[in-house]
Design a protein around this motif. Structure first.
Motif, PDB file in Angstrom:
ATOM      1  N   ILE A   1       0.867  -1.174   0.000  1.00  0.00           N
ATOM      2  CA  ILE A   1       0.000   0.000   0.000  1.00  0.00           C
ATOM      3  C   ILE A   1       0.907   1.228   0.000  1.00  0.00           C
ATOM      4  CG2 ILE A   1      -1.808   1.290   1.192  1.00  0.00           C
ATOM      5  CD1 ILE A   1      -2.598  -1.353   2.581  1.00  0.00           C
ATOM      6  N   HIS A   2       0.890   1.971  -1.086  1.00  0.00           N
ATOM      7  CA  HIS A   2       1.699   3.175  -1.206  1.00  0.00           C
ATOM      8  C   HIS A   2       0.840   4.384  -0.882  1.00  0.00           C
ATOM      9  CE1 HIS A   2       4.945   1.320  -4.069  1.00  0.00           C
ATOM     10  NE2 HIS A   2       4.654   0.534  -3.049  1.00  0.00           N
ATOM     11  N   VAL A   3       1.367   5.260  -0.052  1.00  0.00           N
ATOM     12  CA  VAL A   3       0.613   6.436   0.374  1.00  0.00           C
ATOM     13  C   VAL A   3       1.445   7.680   0.093  1.00  0.00           C
ATOM     14  CG1 VAL A   3      -0.716   7.474   2.249  1.00  0.00           C
ATOM     15  CG2 VAL A   3      -0.342   5.001   2.233  1.00  0.00           C
ATOM     16  N   ASN A   4       0.857   8.616  -0.649  1.00  0.00           N
ATOM     17  CA  ASN A   4       1.556   9.824  -1.060  1.00  0.00           C
ATOM     18  C   ASN A   4       0.669  11.042  -0.859  1.00  0.00           C
ATOM     19  OD1 ASN A   4       4.112   8.701  -2.416  1.00  0.00           O
ATOM     20  ND2 ASN A   4       2.500   7.510  -3.411  1.00  0.00           N
ATOM     21  N   ALA A   5       1.231  12.212  -1.085  1.00  0.00           N
ATOM     22  CA  ALA A   5       0.474  13.453  -0.934  1.00  0.00           C
ATOM     23  C   ALA A   5       0.678  14.343  -2.146  1.00  0.00           C
ATOM     24  CB  ALA A   5       0.884  14.184   0.343  1.00  0.00           C
ATOM     25  N   LEU A   6      -0.382  15.017  -2.529  1.00  0.00           N
ATOM     26  CA  LEU A   6      -0.371  15.952  -3.644  1.00  0.00           C
ATOM     27  C   LEU A   6      -0.672  17.351  -3.119  1.00  0.00           C
ATOM     28  CD1 LEU A   6      -0.499  16.711  -6.678  1.00  0.00           C
ATOM     29  CD2 LEU A   6      -2.889  15.950  -6.647  1.00  0.00           C
ATOM     30  N   ALA A   7       0.183  18.312  -3.463  1.00  0.00           N
ATOM     31  CA  ALA A   7      -0.031  19.717  -3.092  1.00  0.00           C
ATOM     32  C   ALA A   7      -0.365  20.484  -4.365  1.00  0.00           C
ATOM     33  CB  ALA A   7       1.210  20.295  -2.417  1.00  0.00           C
ATOM     34  N   PRO A   8      -1.651  20.682  -4.655  1.00  0.00           N
ATOM     35  CA  PRO A   8      -2.029  21.316  -5.919  1.00  0.00           C
ATOM     36  C   PRO A   8      -2.103  22.836  -5.833  1.00  0.00           C
ATOM     37  CG  PRO A   8      -3.979  20.512  -4.805  1.00  0.00           C
ATOM     38  CD  PRO A   8      -2.812  20.200  -3.905  1.00  0.00           C
ATOM     39  N   THR A   9      -1.791  23.476  -6.931  1.00  0.00           N
ATOM     40  CA  THR A   9      -2.106  24.893  -7.118  1.00  0.00           C
ATOM     41  C   THR A   9      -3.052  24.936  -8.306  1.00  0.00           C
ATOM     42  OG1 THR A   9       0.110  25.514  -6.389  1.00  0.00           O
ATOM     43  CG2 THR A   9      -1.198  27.206  -7.470  1.00  0.00           C
ATOM     44  N   ALA A  10      -4.332  25.167  -8.035  1.00  0.00           N
ATOM     45  CA  ALA A  10      -5.327  25.095  -9.099  1.00  0.00           C
ATOM     46  C   ALA A  10      -6.431  26.108  -8.871  1.00  0.00           C
ATOM     47  CB  ALA A  10      -5.921  23.683  -9.161  1.00  0.00           C
ATOM     48  N   ALA A  11      -7.001  26.575  -9.949  1.00  0.00           N
ATOM     49  CA  ALA A  11      -8.122  27.507  -9.881  1.00  0.00           C
ATOM     50  C   ALA A  11      -9.408  26.702  -9.745  1.00  0.00           C
ATOM     51  CB  ALA A  11      -8.165  28.366 -11.138  1.00  0.00           C
ATOM     52  N   THR A  12      -9.965  26.687  -8.558  1.00  0.00           N
ATOM     53  CA  THR A  12     -11.233  26.030  -8.293  1.00  0.00           C
ATOM     54  C   THR A  12     -12.121  27.040  -7.583  1.00  0.00           C
ATOM     55  OG1 THR A  12     -10.617  25.224  -6.097  1.00  0.00           O
ATOM     56  CG2 THR A  12      -9.977  23.863  -7.980  1.00  0.00           C
ATOM     57  N   ARG A  13     -13.289  26.614  -7.158  1.00  0.00           N
ATOM     58  CA  ARG A  13     -14.148  27.558  -6.444  1.00  0.00           C
ATOM     59  C   ARG A  13     -13.528  27.977  -5.122  1.00  0.00           C
ATOM     60  NH1 ARG A  13     -19.406  24.534  -3.819  1.00  0.00           N
ATOM     61  NH2 ARG A  13     -18.329  22.785  -2.842  1.00  0.00           N
TER      62      ARG A  13
END
Length: 306
Positions: A189-201
């Protein structure tokens, strides 16, 4: 270059009724995954709820020839999350991927923030992710395979004015990722994290239009696909936005040894620059690395004085 495919796999994406979560769900489905689209359907601050947002994304996926089902559970409701996971198991018999994307905002400077708003943001982001991980964990253990993607944020990694609640919750997801990746290793089981910079609401009104145009949510999706794939690393924090990708690390400097004498505080203050020196810093493989480094310095100092 080999294509990243997800044929025969089952994915759960939370908060997938719009924005980044919708892009995640569509991308996984387009690459062959069966997708449970979860979304409470509430407002940005977490009020209200309707399964219609999730169902709309399911309809999009089906229109493209994919397979998907909708779920309107709140990630803060563990019983509801367990039922969501069972819904996927009943439909497809396995769960390979969990993308913890659900979240809300209640921004305000810490001085003006109500503690109920602090608590609710932590409940949704941190406990929501923990609830979902807990519910899928036994299934991933049993099949000896799983890929979990947390959604962290630069607000947690580096701070952002007016987001003490959001930042604390997002950094807490990194801590959860660190330990689950260690505990999940023997079960693949691989567990990772994503730090997004995105235009959302969540970001509307916070950035100029030209910047928002560059920060399309779809530009973040490649990082999610890499972290959710069979070839994914583990214990990795990928940052993504506008087509750029980086990695964030929590590091440990080499530090100094000042001993435990009465003047230890004064010695530390005097040598603080050396403690903060990032030359030869390392990324620890577990929390025990800190203690090992500290005890090692103490033993080395003792051997010199003997």
């Amino acid at each position: 270059m080999q294509a990243l495919t997800f044929e025969g796999q089952v994915a759960i994406v939370t908060g997938a009724g719009g924005g980044l979560g919708r892009e995640h769900a569509l991308a996984l489905a387009q690459r062959g995954a069966k997708v449970l689209v979860n979304d409470l359907g509430g407002s940005l601050d977490g009020l209200g709820g309707s399964v219609s947002a999730a169902q709309a994304v399911v309809n999009e996926i089906k229109a493209l020839g994919g397979e998907a089902i909708a779920n309107g559970a709140s990630v803060t409701d563990f019983a509801g999350v367990q039922a969501m996971v069972q819904q996927a198991m009943d439909a497809w018999g396995r769960i390979d991927i969990l993308v913890n994307n659900a979240g809300i905002l209640r921004d305000k400077s810490f001085a003006k923030m109500e503690m109920d708003d602090f608590r609710l943001v932590v409940e949704v982001h941190l406990m929501g992710a923990a609830n979902c991980c807990k519910a899928v964990w036994p299934h991933m253990q049993a099949q000896n395979y799983g890929r979990i993607v947390m959604t962290t944020s630069s607000s947690g990694l580096y701070g952002n004015f007016g987001q003490s609640n959001y930042g604390a919750a997002k950094m807490a997801q990194v801590g959860l990722m660190q330990t689950l990746s260690i505990e999940g290793a023997k079960h693949n089981i691989h567990v990772n994290a994503l730090a997004p910079t995105a235009a959302t609401r969540m970001t509307e009104g916070l950035m100029p239009e030209a910047v928002l145009a560059a920060l399309k949510p779809a530009a973040v999706v490649p990082a999610m696909l890499v972290l959710a794939h069979a070839s994914a690393p583990t214990r990795t924090i990928l940052c993504a936005g506008a087509g750029g990708f980086e990695a964030a690390h929590i590091t440990l400097t080499q530090g100094v040894y000042v001993g435990t004498g009465a003047d230890a505080a004064e010695q530390l203050a005097e040598q603080l620059g050396a403690v903060l020196d990032r030359s030869n810093e390392k990324v620890p493989q577990s929390g025990s690395a800190q203690g090992q480094l500290e005890v090692g310095k103490a033993m080395a100092a003792r051997s010199v004085t003997v």
